[in-house]
Design a protein around this motif. Structure first.
Motif, PDB file in Angstrom:
ATOM      1  N   LYS A  21       0.764  -1.220  -0.039  1.00  0.00           N
ATOM      2  CA  LYS A  21      -0.019   0.083  -0.079  1.00  0.00           C
ATOM      3  C   LYS A  21       0.947   1.315   0.002  1.00  0.00           C
ATOM      4  O   LYS A  21       0.301   2.272  -0.642  1.00  0.00           O
ATOM      5  CB  LYS A  21      -0.795   0.102   1.198  1.00  0.00           C
ATOM      6  N   LYS A  22       1.955   1.072   0.716  1.00  0.00           N
ATOM      7  CA  LYS A  22       3.026   2.193   0.861  1.00  0.00           C
ATOM      8  C   LYS A  22       4.157   1.878   0.630  1.00  0.00           C
ATOM      9  O   LYS A  22       4.706   0.724   0.937  1.00  0.00           O
ATOM     10  CB  LYS A  22       2.912   3.143   2.070  1.00  0.00           C
ATOM     11  N   PHE A  23       5.060   2.686   0.165  1.00  0.00           N
ATOM     12  CA  PHE A  23       6.568   2.363   0.155  1.00  0.00           C
ATOM     13  C   PHE A  23       7.392   3.740   0.832  1.00  0.00           C
ATOM     14  O   PHE A  23       7.075   4.875   0.513  1.00  0.00           O
ATOM     15  CB  PHE A  23       7.251   2.375  -1.420  1.00  0.00           C
ATOM     16  N   SER A  24       8.244   3.292   1.437  1.00  0.00           N
ATOM     17  CA  SER A  24       9.065   4.745   2.162  1.00  0.00           C
ATOM     18  C   SER A  24      10.487   4.545   1.846  1.00  0.00           C
ATOM     19  O   SER A  24      11.234   3.385   1.873  1.00  0.00           O
ATOM     20  CB  SER A  24       8.784   4.849   3.412  1.00  0.00           C
ATOM     21  N   ARG A  25      11.311   5.576   1.738  1.00  0.00           N
ATOM     22  CA  ARG A  25      12.760   5.551   1.883  1.00  0.00           C
ATOM     23  C   ARG A  25      13.019   6.694   2.917  1.00  0.00           C
ATOM     24  O   ARG A  25      12.889   7.862   2.651  1.00  0.00           O
ATOM     25  CB  ARG A  25      13.302   5.910   0.534  1.00  0.00           C
ATOM     26  N   LYS A  26      14.064   6.137   3.816  1.00  0.00           N
ATOM     27  CA  LYS A  26      14.309   7.068   4.645  1.00  0.00           C
ATOM     28  C   LYS A  26      15.711   7.098   5.272  1.00  0.00           C
ATOM     29  O   LYS A  26      16.063   5.685   5.690  1.00  0.00           O
ATOM     30  CB  LYS A  26      13.409   6.927   6.078  1.00  0.00           C
ATOM     31  N   ALA A  27      16.659   8.023   5.013  1.00  0.00           N
ATOM     32  CA  ALA A  27      18.114   7.963   5.449  1.00  0.00           C
ATOM     33  C   ALA A  27      17.707   8.448   7.065  1.00  0.00           C
ATOM     34  O   ALA A  27      17.511   9.738   7.261  1.00  0.00           O
ATOM     35  CB  ALA A  27      18.755   8.921   4.605  1.00  0.00           C
ATOM     36  N   ILE A  28      18.650   7.869   7.941  1.00  0.00           N
ATOM     37  CA  ILE A  28      18.792   8.298   9.360  1.00  0.00           C
ATOM     38  C   ILE A  28      20.343   8.684   9.321  1.00  0.00           C
ATOM     39  O   ILE A  28      21.176   7.883   9.188  1.00  0.00           O
ATOM     40  CB  ILE A  28      18.588   6.905  10.204  1.00  0.00           C
ATOM     41  N   VAL A  29      20.520   9.910   9.588  1.00  0.00           N
ATOM     42  CA  VAL A  29      21.591  10.366   9.294  1.00  0.00           C
ATOM     43  C   VAL A  29      22.655  10.204  10.791  1.00  0.00           C
ATOM     44  O   VAL A  29      22.081  10.269  11.830  1.00  0.00           O
ATOM     45  CB  VAL A  29      22.011  11.959   9.251  1.00  0.00           C
ATOM     46  N   ASP A  30      23.851   9.791  10.587  1.00  0.00           N
ATOM     47  CA  ASP A  30      25.046   9.583  11.869  1.00  0.00           C
ATOM     48  C   ASP A  30      25.461  10.932  11.646  1.00  0.00           C
ATOM     49  O   ASP A  30      26.533  11.273  10.906  1.00  0.00           O
ATOM     50  CB  ASP A  30      26.110   8.373  11.364  1.00  0.00           C
ATOM     51  N   LYS A  31      25.224  11.768  12.660  1.00  0.00           N
ATOM     52  CA  LYS A  31      25.720  13.019  12.759  1.00  0.00           C
ATOM     53  C   LYS A  31      27.412  12.998  12.974  1.00  0.00           C
ATOM     54  O   LYS A  31      28.050  14.022  12.389  1.00  0.00           O
ATOM     55  CB  LYS A  31      25.254  13.917  13.753  1.00  0.00           C
ATOM     56  N   GLU A  32      27.818  12.007  13.728  1.00  0.00           N
ATOM     57  CA  GLU A  32      29.356  12.102  13.982  1.00  0.00           C
ATOM     58  C   GLU A  32      29.986  11.790  12.684  1.00  0.00           C
ATOM     59  O   GLU A  32      31.162  12.359  12.543  1.00  0.00           O
ATOM     60  CB  GLU A  32      29.492  11.248  14.998  1.00  0.00           C
ATOM     61  N   ALA A  33      29.606  10.889  11.901  1.00  0.00           N
ATOM     62  CA  ALA A  33      30.166  10.267  10.550  1.00  0.00           C
ATOM     63  C   ALA A  33      30.018  11.498   9.529  1.00  0.00           C
ATOM     64  O   ALA A  33      30.821  11.773   8.820  1.00  0.00           O
ATOM     65  CB  ALA A  33      29.422   9.152   9.957  1.00  0.00           C
ATOM     66  N   LEU A  34      29.050  12.323   9.529  1.00  0.00           N
ATOM     67  CA  LEU A  34      28.991  13.444   8.849  1.00  0.00           C
ATOM     68  C   LEU A  34      29.826  14.380   9.098  1.00  0.00           C
ATOM     69  O   LEU A  34      30.385  15.020   8.308  1.00  0.00           O
ATOM     70  CB  LEU A  34      27.400  14.108   8.709  1.00  0.00           C
TER      71      LEU A  34
END
Length: 245
Positions: A161-174
């Motif tokens: 019914k739904k599809f999602s794409r979600k990036a969870i950011v690693d602030k330390e790695a960034l």
């Protein structure tokens, strides 16, 4: 060939590339994941005299082949790390360099039985990058989000019914990436390149939360283009949800 790749590395910093993340989901939930880099503009800039002795390359190899060649080293890793590597054995890679048509393509793909399986494999890819971060520092492909970013973990969910794409950011790695002098040397590539998402679904799409998404005529394919340097800095900008009709 060594001289050619030195020239290639120089031109890589002076030109743009197109990175495409493509996912196809079939009616039964199986599918295919593909990530490719098109650097054909690099080939077009190469001096013709430097290519006279070069042969075209069209090579296909698998992660399993690479891992088999390093099995002694892999055996020294923890059981958990070995399991993550095992998850990646189905990935295949292709490098194509055609000096007659100015084509340069690097592609990586895998089939999956479900989006949940794809999620597990991509999580392993992200973890492998962290394990191998010393090598990734000198590789412009090393922190690409579509390969399992070292600055973000990308989650995929699909229930029909739904599809999602979600990036969870690693602030330390960034933060480490922003301060990395090696990564800074590729800034010109990032600024002139683009990141394309192209997803094919078995059902027509009713809506997409990303307002820049473009639809195919049958609304079963969505395409989103984004400046690559902005995606590197804020991978969450390509978070979105798809609702099907």
């Amino acid at each position: 060939m060594k001289k050619l790749f030195s020239l290639f590395a120089l031109l890589l910093v002076l030109t743009s590339c197109t990175f495409t993340e493509e996912i196809t989901i079939n009616p039964d939930g199986t599918g295919k994941y593909n990530m490719d880099m098109d650097g054909s503009s690099i080939m077009a800039m190469m001096p013709k005299d430097s290519l006279k002795q070069e042969k075209n390359v069209d090579s296909v190899f698998s992660f399993k082949e690479m891992f088999d060649a390093k099995r002694d080293s892999i055996a020294k890793l923890s059981k958990e790390e070995q399991a993550k590597i095992k998850n990646l054995e189905k990935f295949n890679m292709r490098m194509k360099m055609n000096f007659d048509t100015n084509q340069f393509l690097f592609a990586m793909n895998t089939d999956f039985k479900s989006v949940a399986e794809l999620q597990e494999v991509m999580s392993s890819m992200s973890e492998l990058q962290k394990m191998n971060k010393g090598q990734a520092k000198n590789n412009p492909m090393g922190d690409m989000g579509g390969f399992g970013s070292s600055t973000a973990k990308v989650n995929y969910e699909y229930n029909g019914k739904k599809f999602s794409r979600k990036a969870i950011v690693d602030k330390e790695a960034l933060k480490r990436l922003e301060n990395d002098s090696a990564a800074a040397s590729y800034k010109m590539i990032y600024e002139s390149s683009k990141y394309i998402i192209k997803y094919h679904f078995p059902k027509a799409v009713k809506s997409v939360s990303n307002k820049t998404a473009m639809f195919s005529e049958d609304r079963k394919t969505i395409t989103i283009e984004y400046p690559f340097n902005e995606y590197m800095k804020e991978p969450e900008k390509l978070n979105f949800e798809v609702v099907f009709k």
